[in-house]
Design a protein around this motif. Structure first.
Motif, PDB file in Angstrom:
ATOM      1  N   LEU A 221      46.720  62.085  85.502  1.00  0.00           N
ATOM      2  CA  LEU A 221      46.164  63.431  85.378  1.00  0.00           C
ATOM      3  C   LEU A 221      44.940  63.622  86.286  1.00  0.00           C
ATOM      4  N   ALA A 222      44.048  62.621  86.289  1.00  0.00           N
ATOM      5  CA  ALA A 222      42.804  62.765  87.059  1.00  0.00           C
ATOM      6  C   ALA A 222      43.120  62.884  88.554  1.00  0.00           C
ATOM      7  N   ALA A 223      44.098  62.092  89.016  1.00  0.00           N
ATOM      8  CA  ALA A 223      44.467  62.139  90.439  1.00  0.00           C
ATOM      9  C   ALA A 223      45.082  63.493  90.777  1.00  0.00           C
ATOM     10  N   LEU A 224      45.927  64.003  89.872  1.00  0.00           N
ATOM     11  CA  LEU A 224      46.561  65.302  90.103  1.00  0.00           C
ATOM     12  C   LEU A 224      45.504  66.409  90.121  1.00  0.00           C
TER      13      LEU A 224
ATOM     14  N   VAL B 203      49.114  69.439  83.538  1.00  0.00           N
ATOM     15  CA  VAL B 203      49.763  68.773  82.406  1.00  0.00           C
ATOM     16  C   VAL B 203      50.845  67.863  82.965  1.00  0.00           C
ATOM     17  N   ARG B 204      50.983  66.688  82.351  1.00  0.00           N
ATOM     18  CA  ARG B 204      52.054  65.774  82.760  1.00  0.00           C
ATOM     19  C   ARG B 204      53.206  65.838  81.755  1.00  0.00           C
ATOM     20  N   VAL B 205      54.424  65.861  82.283  1.00  0.00           N
ATOM     21  CA  VAL B 205      55.615  65.877  81.430  1.00  0.00           C
ATOM     22  C   VAL B 205      56.562  64.800  81.943  1.00  0.00           C
ATOM     23  N   MET B 206      57.154  64.034  81.039  1.00  0.00           N
ATOM     24  CA  MET B 206      58.181  63.084  81.443  1.00  0.00           C
ATOM     25  C   MET B 206      59.495  63.499  80.775  1.00  0.00           C
ATOM     26  N   PRO B 207      60.330  64.239  81.518  1.00  0.00           N
ATOM     27  CA  PRO B 207      61.587  64.711  80.931  1.00  0.00           C
ATOM     28  C   PRO B 207      62.751  63.761  81.222  1.00  0.00           C
ATOM     29  N   THR B 208      63.842  63.952  80.494  1.00  0.00           N
ATOM     30  CA  THR B 208      65.100  63.279  80.856  1.00  0.00           C
ATOM     31  C   THR B 208      65.997  64.315  81.538  1.00  0.00           C
TER      32      THR B 208
ATOM     33  N   GLU C  48      44.978  67.264  78.785  1.00  0.00           N
ATOM     34  CA  GLU C  48      43.673  67.358  78.118  1.00  0.00           C
ATOM     35  C   GLU C  48      43.366  68.818  77.812  1.00  0.00           C
ATOM     36  N   ASP C  49      43.902  69.696  78.640  1.00  0.00           N
ATOM     37  CA  ASP C  49      43.621  71.126  78.528  1.00  0.00           C
ATOM     38  C   ASP C  49      44.684  71.797  77.641  1.00  0.00           C
TER      39      ASP C  49
ATOM     40  N   ARG D 101      48.777  72.347  78.218  1.00  0.00           N
ATOM     41  CA  ARG D 101      49.751  71.778  77.275  1.00  0.00           C
ATOM     42  C   ARG D 101      50.706  72.882  76.780  1.00  0.00           C
ATOM     43  N   ALA D 102      50.145  74.033  76.467  1.00  0.00           N
ATOM     44  CA  ALA D 102      50.960  75.153  75.984  1.00  0.00           C
ATOM     45  C   ALA D 102      51.952  75.586  77.067  1.00  0.00           C
ATOM     46  N   ARG D 103      51.501  75.558  78.325  1.00  0.00           N
ATOM     47  CA  ARG D 103      52.386  75.959  79.430  1.00  0.00           C
ATOM     48  C   ARG D 103      53.584  74.996  79.515  1.00  0.00           C
TER      49      ARG D 103
END
Ligand SMILES: NC(=O)c1ccc[n+]([C@@H]2O[C@H](COP(=O)([O-])OP(=O)(O)OC[C@H]3O[C@@H](n4cnc5c(N)ncnc54)[C@H](OP(=O)(O)O)[C@@H]3O)[C@@H](O)[C@H]2O)c1
Length: 263
Positions: A98-101, A111-116, A131-132, A136-138
């Motif tokens: 997240l910090a790098a992004l 926001v980070r998401v790991m989908p299949t 963190e935000d 997260r809601a988005r």
């Protein structure tokens, strides 16, 4: 929050678009793609009215960032000065922190998401970390219609979520491949081995989902003491060489690689 700009319209960028259209979550006109060679799903969405290769990126409040981890930095650097300052970045890039992004996207909400890849059929699984609260809601607005979403409360757990969820469809496909090959080796004609293995695994997975039973209980229900299935399970569940040991090693290897990609 629309239109949504997907950057990297390959397997995952395409799978999300396909799922959204299937679920009716967003219209094709709400979507846009940037990719030098968009995949078939993105091409299909463009044929239905999605935008290809927009030049002005300021009208997009949401960026779905779906490029390969090896090239994310250069692509983010190019996008960062062209996106709207309030755009929210939803990244599915494995391993990248997240910090790098956030730094690469000049402080925008991320926001980070790991989908299949099951999101393509609107039946995926997606782990979410932010963190935000708005970010997260988005992610939930994007992924709830096409996946079972799971919020993680520590970023470090994204590597484990990748290893047991993002990467796990490949483990199951590898299992089916090996089962088909073993059936053929045991004398079944290859076509019959393939049909038996695929249909059996798909129906067993479906039963687990429909009944909500514990996998261990379902296993017991189809394993008579001293019977045929038990003979096979003694090999598959052997403490030093069976699934528990192999999957510990596989998950550890995936977590290590996820961490390396994020460095
Ligand atoms: N596939 C999965 O199951 C899965 C699951 C969870 C997360 N992810 C994550 O999703 C991300 C994408 O994976 P993928 O499997 O979808 O890979 P992929 O099929 O290779 O898709 C990435 C796409 O990005 C394109 N691209 C390259 N340079 C670009 C640029 N400058 N601007 C825009 N697009 C560009 C690639 O085009 P070229 O092919 O021409 O290079 C390709 O079409 C990865 O970070 C991965 O960690 C994937």
């Amino acid at each position: 929050m629309t239109p949504i700009l997907t950057v990297g319209a390959g397997r995952m960028g395409g799978a999300t678009a396909r799922g959204w259209l299937k679920a009716g979550a967003f219209a094709a006109a709400d979507l846009a793609f940037r990719d030098p060679q968009p995949g078939l799903d993105a091409q299909a969405a463009v044929a239905k009215g999605a935008l290809a290769d927009p030049v002005d990126l300021t009208p997009f409040p949401t960026l779905l960032f779906a490029v390969k981890p090896q090239v994310w930095r250069a692509i983010a650097a190019d996008l960062a000065h062209r996106l709207h300052p309030d755009a929210v970045v939803v990244s599915v890039v494995a391993g990248v922190r997240l910090a790098a992004l956030k730094a690469a996207f000049q402080g925008r909400r991320v926001v980070r998401v790991m989908p299949t890849t099951g999101v393509a059929a609107a039946q995926g699984v997606a782990s979410v970390y932010a963190e935000d609260a708005d970010a997260r809601a988005r992610a939930h607005t994007l992924f709830d219609p096409i996946a079972v979403t799971v919020d993680l409360n520590e970023e470090g757990l994204m590597d484990a979520a990748t290893a047991v969820s993002g990467s796990a469809p490949a483990y199951l496909y590898a299992f089916v491949e090996a089962l088909e090959a073993a059936g053929a080796k045991a004398g079944l004609p290859p076509d019959e081995s393939r049909a038996l293995a695929r249909a059996t695994i798909a129906s067993a997975a479906g039963l687990m989902q429909q009944t909500g039973e514990e996998p261990a209980e379902l296993r017991r229900q189809v394993t008579s003491p001293g019977g045929v299935t038990q003979a096979a399970l003694e090999v598959l569940m052997a403490p030093d060489t069976g699934f528990p040991h192999l999957l510990d090693q596989a998950v550890d290897a995936a977590i290590r690689r996820s961490r390396e990609l994020g460095d």
